[in-house]
Design an enzyme around this catalytic site. Structure first.
Site, PDB file in Angstrom:
ATOM      1  N   GLU A 107       0.828  -1.201   0.000  1.00 46.41           N
ATOM      2  CA  GLU A 107       0.000   0.000   0.000  1.00 46.41           C
ATOM      3  C   GLU A 107       0.862   1.250   0.000  1.00 46.41           C
ATOM      4  OE1 GLU A 107      -3.421   1.773   2.931  1.00 46.41           O
ATOM      5  OE2 GLU A 107      -3.457  -0.368   2.466  1.00 46.41           O
ATOM      6  N   ASP A 109       0.047   5.406   0.506  1.00 47.25           N
ATOM      7  CA  ASP A 109      -1.067   6.269   0.942  1.00 47.25           C
ATOM      8  C   ASP A 109      -0.743   7.747   0.918  1.00 47.25           C
ATOM      9  OD1 ASP A 109      -2.476   3.999   1.635  1.00 47.25           O
ATOM     10  OD2 ASP A 109      -2.076   4.164   3.770  1.00 47.25           O
ATOM     11  N   GLU A 111      -3.146  10.406   2.873  1.00 47.20           N
ATOM     12  CA  GLU A 111      -4.354  10.537   3.696  1.00 47.20           C
ATOM     13  C   GLU A 111      -4.442  11.963   4.209  1.00 47.20           C
ATOM     14  OE1 GLU A 111      -5.204   6.169   5.571  1.00 47.20           O
ATOM     15  OE2 GLU A 111      -3.577   7.316   6.459  1.00 47.20           O
TER      16      GLU A 111
END
Length: 332
Positions: A107, A109, A111
């Protein structure tokens, strides 16, 4: 006066370069590259099909996902975040293969964590490789602009040897593959996702401030969507490929000028990095390259976490992203 004009010229040139880079990128329409992930009519495709609004209200959040999975590439979107009271709101722009590799997923990210009125949005990046969720490699930053006032470009460059996060063409984080990492460097094909969801349990001051739906709907706006990578057949096992065709506006690394800007950003705006968290790691992870100026800035921001003093730290929670859970995050 001369200094003023020089500074204004430099700022104007920077804005033109950033906007020009965004305009020249290989932008896809929503229908060409993406599908709705969840949210029913809380996802709305607007204008010429190249802009998308994601809404969070009392009923549900919303999200979309790329139609293809990718092994390496450059992935980007211009995003405008909700304004006013946004505590508990999480907007995520990320790559993941959690649906295919539930026990050892990768993953990458971006955010964005909302806040109470008068307080700024915070942005964090995170990297998981081979299911290493208990050793999340998160960093958190303030921004030099209000991300709710206008669109700003957020990009991820992922290659066999490095991962670079960009904001408005400024690299803010460089993560290099090392021999000691082994399978912890993200290497399996991933999809691109964008979501907005209710993260009240952790997103703002560890859950102290929660979403107040009287300020809903919360709308995150996406445009300039870029998927420039190696699309992979999910039935194939091979993951290596050359990204083609080449495109002049797609970065391949960090230029000397960009490196200076990255260093300045990290000194001024980084608020957390796992590499410097002495309460969490007595010895920094092997892939960390420590910088004295970054360390000094973090100690000034949080002397307990980054100065070596001890305190109790709550358990970090990792939530699986899915259409039902509306996202995933590491606790702050």
């Amino acid at each position: 006066m001369v200094n003023f004009h020089l500074g204004f010229f430099a700022l104007t040139t920077f804005i033109v370069l950033v906007c020009g880079a965004s305009k020249n990128l290989p932008i896809l329409s929503f229908d060409e590259g993406y599908s709705q992930l969840f949210g029913d009519d809380n996802l709305m495709v607007v204008k010429d099909g190249k802009s998308v609004h994601l809404t969070l209200d009392e009923r549900t959040g919303s999200g979309f996902v790329s139609q293809d999975i990718y092994s390496q590439g450059f992935f980007s979107a211009s995003i405008k975040l909700p304004a006013d009271y946004t505590a508990g709101v999480v907007v995520a722009f990320y790559m993941s293969n959690g649906e295919m590799f539930q026990k050892n997923h990768d993953e990458l990210d971006f955010e964005f964590l909302g806040n109470i009125r008068g307080k700024d949005w915070r942005m964090q990046t995170n990297i998981y490789g081979n299911g290493s969720t208990n050793a999340g490699r998160e960093e958190r930053y303030g921004l030099w602009f209000d991300p709710s006032e206008d669109f700003h470009q957020y990009s991820i460059l992922w290659t066999e040897s490095q991962i670079i996060f960009y904001v408005d063409n400024v690299p803010i984080r460089e993560f290099k593959r090392t021999a000691t990492m082994g399978g912890d460097f993200p290497s399996k094909p991933m999809s691109l996702y964008a979501t907005i969801w209710d993260g009240s349990d952790w997103a703002t001051n560890g859950g102290k401030f929660r979403i107040n739906y009287k300020y809903a709907p919360y709308i995150a706006k996406f445009s300039d969507l870029v998927l420039h990578g190696c699309a992979v057949d999910p039935t194939e096992q091979a993951t290596k490929c050359d990204i083609a065709p080449k495109h002049d506006s797609i970065p391949t690394g960090i230029t000397p000028e960009q490196r200076i800007r990255m260093q300045n950003f990290r000194k001024k705006h980084m608020q957390y990095s796992y590499c410097y968290d002495r309460a969490r790691y007595t010895v920094p992870p092997a892939e960390c390259v420590l910088d004295a100026m970054e360390a000094e800035g973090l100690r000034a921001f949080d002397p307990v976490t980054f100065g070596g003093a001890h305190r109790h730290r709550g358990k970090r929670h990792h939530r699986s992203r899915s259409s039902s859970s509306q996202g995933e995050a590491s606790s702050t």
